[in-house]
Design a protein around this motif. Structure first.
Motif, PDB file in Angstrom:
ATOM      1  N   GLN A 198      -2.098  -4.875  -3.905  1.00  0.00           N
ATOM      2  CA  GLN A 198      -3.313  -5.128  -4.403  1.00  0.00           C
ATOM      3  C   GLN A 198      -3.282  -6.601  -5.641  1.00  0.00           C
ATOM      4  OE1 GLN A 198      -5.845  -2.523  -5.106  1.00  0.00           O
ATOM      5  NE2 GLN A 198      -6.402  -2.427  -6.822  1.00  0.00           N
ATOM      6  N   TYR A 199      -1.633  -5.351  -6.547  1.00  0.00           N
ATOM      7  CA  TYR A 199      -1.588  -6.822  -7.927  1.00  0.00           C
ATOM      8  C   TYR A 199      -1.412  -5.790  -9.043  1.00  0.00           C
ATOM      9  CZ  TYR A 199      -5.622  -4.275  -9.706  1.00  0.00           C
ATOM     10  OH  TYR A 199      -6.720  -3.156 -10.108  1.00  0.00           O
ATOM     11  N   SER A 243      -8.212 -12.045  -5.389  1.00  0.00           N
ATOM     12  CA  SER A 243      -8.673 -11.198  -6.860  1.00  0.00           C
ATOM     13  C   SER A 243      -9.666  -9.804  -6.251  1.00  0.00           C
ATOM     14  CB  SER A 243      -8.623 -11.926  -7.958  1.00  0.00           C
ATOM     15  OG  SER A 243      -7.938 -12.539  -8.149  1.00  0.00           O
ATOM     16  N   CYS A 244      -9.898 -10.518  -5.127  1.00  0.00           N
ATOM     17  CA  CYS A 244     -11.180  -9.607  -5.452  1.00  0.00           C
ATOM     18  C   CYS A 244     -10.468  -8.340  -4.539  1.00  0.00           C
ATOM     19  CB  CYS A 244     -12.233 -10.285  -3.872  1.00  0.00           C
ATOM     20  SG  CYS A 244     -13.134 -11.924  -4.351  1.00  0.00           S
ATOM     21  N   LEU A 245     -11.509  -7.193  -5.183  1.00  0.00           N
ATOM     22  CA  LEU A 245     -10.814  -6.013  -4.839  1.00  0.00           C
ATOM     23  C   LEU A 245     -11.012  -5.641  -3.134  1.00  0.00           C
ATOM     24  CD1 LEU A 245     -11.755  -3.161  -7.406  1.00  0.00           C
ATOM     25  CD2 LEU A 245      -9.039  -4.473  -7.041  1.00  0.00           C
ATOM     26  N   GLY A 290      -5.516   0.879  -4.684  1.00  0.00           N
ATOM     27  CA  GLY A 290      -5.712   1.308  -5.482  1.00  0.00           C
ATOM     28  C   GLY A 290      -6.838   2.475  -5.173  1.00  0.00           C
ATOM     29  N   ASP A 291      -6.989   4.112  -6.228  1.00  0.00           N
ATOM     30  CA  ASP A 291      -7.939   4.891  -6.282  1.00  0.00           C
ATOM     31  C   ASP A 291      -9.260   3.752  -6.034  1.00  0.00           C
ATOM     32  OD1 ASP A 291      -5.917   4.842  -8.542  1.00  0.00           O
ATOM     33  OD2 ASP A 291      -8.779   4.886  -9.370  1.00  0.00           O
ATOM     34  N   GLY A 292      -9.426   2.943  -7.478  1.00  0.00           N
ATOM     35  CA  GLY A 292     -10.195   1.999  -7.417  1.00  0.00           C
ATOM     36  C   GLY A 292     -10.973   1.244  -5.920  1.00  0.00           C
ATOM     37  N   ALA A 293      -9.974   0.716  -5.300  1.00  0.00           N
ATOM     38  CA  ALA A 293     -10.277  -0.504  -4.339  1.00  0.00           C
ATOM     39  C   ALA A 293     -10.733   0.165  -3.169  1.00  0.00           C
ATOM     40  CB  ALA A 293      -9.011  -0.989  -3.822  1.00  0.00           C
ATOM     41  N   GLU A 345     -14.110   0.832  -1.933  1.00  0.00           N
ATOM     42  CA  GLU A 345     -14.860  -0.556  -1.847  1.00  0.00           C
ATOM     43  C   GLU A 345     -15.212   0.048  -0.036  1.00  0.00           C
ATOM     44  OE1 GLU A 345     -15.726  -2.941  -3.017  1.00  0.00           O
ATOM     45  OE2 GLU A 345     -15.738  -3.429  -5.238  1.00  0.00           O
ATOM     46  N   ARG A 400      -2.234   3.729  -4.204  1.00  0.00           N
ATOM     47  CA  ARG A 400      -1.328   4.191  -5.683  1.00  0.00           C
ATOM     48  C   ARG A 400      -2.849   5.046  -6.684  1.00  0.00           C
ATOM     49  NH1 ARG A 400      -1.730   0.561  -8.927  1.00  0.00           N
ATOM     50  NH2 ARG A 400      -2.477  -0.479  -7.136  1.00  0.00           N
ATOM     51  N   ASN A 432      -3.370   6.686  -9.540  1.00  0.00           N
ATOM     52  CA  ASN A 432      -3.222   5.941 -11.035  1.00  0.00           C
ATOM     53  C   ASN A 432      -4.235   6.700 -11.391  1.00  0.00           C
ATOM     54  OD1 ASN A 432      -4.841   4.021 -10.673  1.00  0.00           O
ATOM     55  ND2 ASN A 432      -3.326   2.087 -11.307  1.00  0.00           N
ATOM     56  N   PHE A 488      -7.159   5.912 -12.806  1.00  0.00           N
ATOM     57  CA  PHE A 488      -8.270   5.214 -13.386  1.00  0.00           C
ATOM     58  C   PHE A 488      -8.450   3.739 -12.349  1.00  0.00           C
ATOM     59  CE2 PHE A 488      -6.075   7.439 -16.963  1.00  0.00           C
ATOM     60  CZ  PHE A 488      -7.747   7.584 -17.199  1.00  0.00           C
ATOM     61  N   ILE A 508      -9.452   0.427 -13.739  1.00  0.00           N
ATOM     62  CA  ILE A 508     -10.070  -0.075 -15.104  1.00  0.00           C
ATOM     63  C   ILE A 508     -10.005   1.508 -15.952  1.00  0.00           C
ATOM     64  CG2 ILE A 508     -10.982  -1.802 -16.410  1.00  0.00           C
ATOM     65  CD1 ILE A 508     -11.866  -3.293 -14.234  1.00  0.00           C
ATOM     66  N   ARG A 523      -1.183   5.325 -14.586  1.00  0.00           N
ATOM     67  CA  ARG A 523      -1.168   3.842 -15.015  1.00  0.00           C
ATOM     68  C   ARG A 523      -0.222   4.068 -16.676  1.00  0.00           C
ATOM     69  NH1 ARG A 523      -6.302   1.707 -15.797  1.00  0.00           N
ATOM     70  NH2 ARG A 523      -6.002   1.783 -18.029  1.00  0.00           N
ATOM     71  N   HIS A 532      -4.792  -1.721 -18.245  1.00  0.00           N
ATOM     72  CA  HIS A 532      -5.575  -2.069 -17.237  1.00  0.00           C
ATOM     73  C   HIS A 532      -4.964  -3.157 -17.307  1.00  0.00           C
ATOM     74  CE1 HIS A 532      -7.234  -3.388 -13.268  1.00  0.00           C
ATOM     75  NE2 HIS A 532      -8.288  -4.771 -13.743  1.00  0.00           N
TER      76      HIS A 532
HETATM   77  C1  TPP Z   1     -14.993  -6.693  -5.501  1.00  0.00           C
HETATM   78  C2  TPP Z   1     -14.094  -6.982  -7.105  1.00  0.00           C
HETATM   79  N1  TPP Z   1     -14.945  -5.484  -7.504  1.00  0.00           N
HETATM   80  C3  TPP Z   1     -14.813  -5.762  -8.974  1.00  0.00           C
HETATM   81  C4  TPP Z   1     -13.669  -6.076  -9.207  1.00  0.00           C
HETATM   82  C5  TPP Z   1     -13.284  -5.923 -11.109  1.00  0.00           C
HETATM   83  N2  TPP Z   1     -11.820  -5.208 -10.612  1.00  0.00           N
HETATM   84  C6  TPP Z   1     -10.739  -5.321 -10.996  1.00  0.00           C
HETATM   85  S1  TPP Z   1      -9.934  -4.436 -11.157  1.00  0.00           S
HETATM   86  C7  TPP Z   1     -10.149  -3.395 -10.443  1.00  0.00           C
HETATM   87  C8  TPP Z   1      -9.938  -1.843 -10.913  1.00  0.00           C
HETATM   88  C9  TPP Z   1      -8.642  -1.606  -9.172  1.00  0.00           C
HETATM   89  O1  TPP Z   1      -8.814   0.040  -9.567  1.00  0.00           O
HETATM   90  P1  TPP Z   1      -7.539   0.556  -8.776  1.00  0.00           P
HETATM   91  O2  TPP Z   1      -7.895   0.067  -7.268  1.00  0.00           O
HETATM   92  O3  TPP Z   1      -7.384   1.724  -8.609  1.00  0.00           O
HETATM   93  O4  TPP Z   1      -6.412  -0.341  -9.103  1.00  0.00           O
HETATM   94  P2  TPP Z   1      -5.099   0.228 -10.667  1.00  0.00           P
HETATM   95  O5  TPP Z   1      -6.033  -1.584 -11.489  1.00  0.00           O
HETATM   96  O6  TPP Z   1      -5.782   0.928 -11.282  1.00  0.00           O
HETATM   97  O7  TPP Z   1      -3.716  -0.657 -10.022  1.00  0.00           O
HETATM   98  C10 TPP Z   1     -11.536  -4.482 -11.292  1.00  0.00           C
HETATM   99  C11 TPP Z   1     -12.789  -2.725 -10.822  1.00  0.00           C
HETATM  100  C12 TPP Z   1     -12.934  -6.683  -8.574  1.00  0.00           C
HETATM  101  N3  TPP Z   1     -11.671  -7.916  -8.855  1.00  0.00           N
HETATM  102  N4  TPP Z   1     -13.168  -7.190  -7.174  1.00  0.00           N
END
Ligand code: TPP
Length: 381
Positions: free
Chosen positions: A94-95, A144-146, A174-177, A180, A202, A204, A206, A208, A269, A273
């Motif tokens: 992811q990054y 960059s795109c999640l 990530g939990d945020g990804a 999607e 991962r 973590n 959050f 962001i 985390r 962020h």
């Molecule tokens: C499609 C898309 N939507 C929104 C974003 C903006 N963005 C970048 S990182 C992020 C949060 C991701 O959180 P997580 O997957 O939990 O990874 P973490 O940063 O906590 O390691 C967001 C919303 C993006 N890069 N791509």
């Protein structure tokens, strides 16, 4: 009426652990499944990553690089999982898994060159910092795109299976990804096509500024794996022994049985962020502090190494001094390096440059030549 299956009537998936917060192996664990030599190598990479993060975070604050994302608190999850893979396995990150590419052999110089986007950067400065990638290390470049990597990973794994390769794909996210739509397509493809892919979440806390309690109402990410018919494990992501053991097991299932596995690594985390974020606005400092002290994966692994009498104050000091020296050397070299030629803005997409790009290129050079004071061409290749 049959009894309903409700979230409250379903037991949460437990967290697998092998060591406590002090690095003591838990009673009944038996063989830890990894040599002292490998543990020391993992520890050295974790400390080096931590030092690199501090220096590059400050460099961004000083305006020397444009952007940065630290790995604080998640060094163990990335490094111990990458250490359980085979070099032939392909990694989709992811990054926030710089540790995985460092483990593979990406050098500090390569990290610095990428963050500076200088002429030695394989991506020729076309990506944001921390978007590492290296085909020679079987490490796909970060998008960059999640969640971009999530459906790609089972596709790659399926191709490996069709070719009878004894390898698998590692897909970090990530939990945020995981929120999607691509995450669901990825898990479903992997399950139905039986792709040899490890989905390594991962978790973590959050995405962001959005805490996990506002991201999902079910039993985390692990419960989704079960829902899609994927073998699933929830582990303590700051316990390197648990991460290593479960990832090794997942790899065996992928390669020997041709099935996917989902691992949800519970971690935290510790850093903001990114350098574009100020996490003090949405979480209490005391919460961050407790993860940085009692549950820090680096401290826990150090405790284990000391307990096994393969580490002491002297080795700790030597490692810290060496890591700082190595990171600063690579940093200085990358900063001095020329930037890529502006010509590369127009390369790498088409084999033959189409006329509209040629026109833009000519216009760019005309503009640069007309305003020499605004364009420090001596700093470019
Ligand atoms: C499609 C898309 N939507 C929104 C974003 C903006 N963005 C970048 S990182 C992020 C949060 C991701 O959180 P997580 O997957 O939990 O990874 P973490 O940063 O906590 O390691 C967001 C919303 C993006 N890069 N791509």
């Amino acid at each position: 009426m049959e009894e309903a299956s409700t979230p409250s009537s379903t037991k949460p998936i437990p967290v697998f652990r092998m060591m406590d917060e002090q690095g003591q192996v838990l009673p009944g664990v038996g063989d830890i499944g990894v040599s002292d030599e490998k543990l020391i190598k993992m520890y050295k990479k974790m400390v080096t990553l931590n030092v690199m993060d501090k220096i590059l975070y400050d460099a961004q604050r000083q305006g020397r690089i444009s952007f940065y994302m630290t790995n604080y608190g998640e060094e163990g999850a990335a490094i111990a999982s990458a250490a359980a893979l085979d070099f032939t396995d392909t990694i989709y990150g992811q990054y926030r898994e710089a540790g995985a590419i460092l483990w593979r052999g990406f050098s500090l110089n390569q990290c610095m060159n990428q963050c500076y986007g200088n002429r030695l950067d394989k991506g020729a400065g076309k990506q944001m910092p921390v978007h590492y990638g290296d085909d020679t290390l079987n490490y796909q470049t970060i998008s960059s795109c999640l969640s971009t990597q999530m459906p790609q990973a089972p596709g790659h794994a399926y191709a490996m299976k069709l070719q009878n390769k004894k390898s698998c794909v590692m897909c970090y996210f990530g939990d945020g990804a995981a929120q999607e739509g691509d995450a669901h397509a990825a898990l479903n493809f992997a399950a139905t096509l039986e792709c040899p892919v490890i989905f390594f979440c991962r978790n973590n806390g959050f995405a962001i500024s959005t805490p996990t309690k506002d991201q999902y109402a079910g039993d985390g990410i692990a419960s989704r794996g079960v829902g899609y018919g994927v073998e699933t494990y929830r582990i303590d992501g700051n316990d390197v022994l648990a991460v290593h053991k479960v990832t090794s097991h997942a790899r065996r299932i992928c390669v020997e049985e041709g099935r996917p596995v989902l691992i949800e690594a519970m971690t935290y985390r510790i850093g903001h962020h990114s350098t574009s974020d100020d996490s003090s606005k949405y979480r209490p400092a005391v919460e961050v502090k407790s993860w940085n002290t009692t549950n820090c994966p680096i401290r826990r692994l150090q405790g284990l190494l000391r307990d096994r009498e393969v580490w002491n104050d002297e080795s700790e000091q030597q490692l810290k001094d060496q890591a700082r020296e190595d990171v600063l050397k690579a940093f200085g070299e990358a900063e001095k390096e020329l930037r890529p030629s502006p010509n590369v803005l127009f390369t790498d997409v088409y084999d033959d440059m189409p006329p509209h790009l040629q026109k833009q290129k000519d216009e760019m050079w005309a503009n640069v030549k007309a305003h020499p004071d605004n364009y420090p061409t001596d700093k470019f290749e």
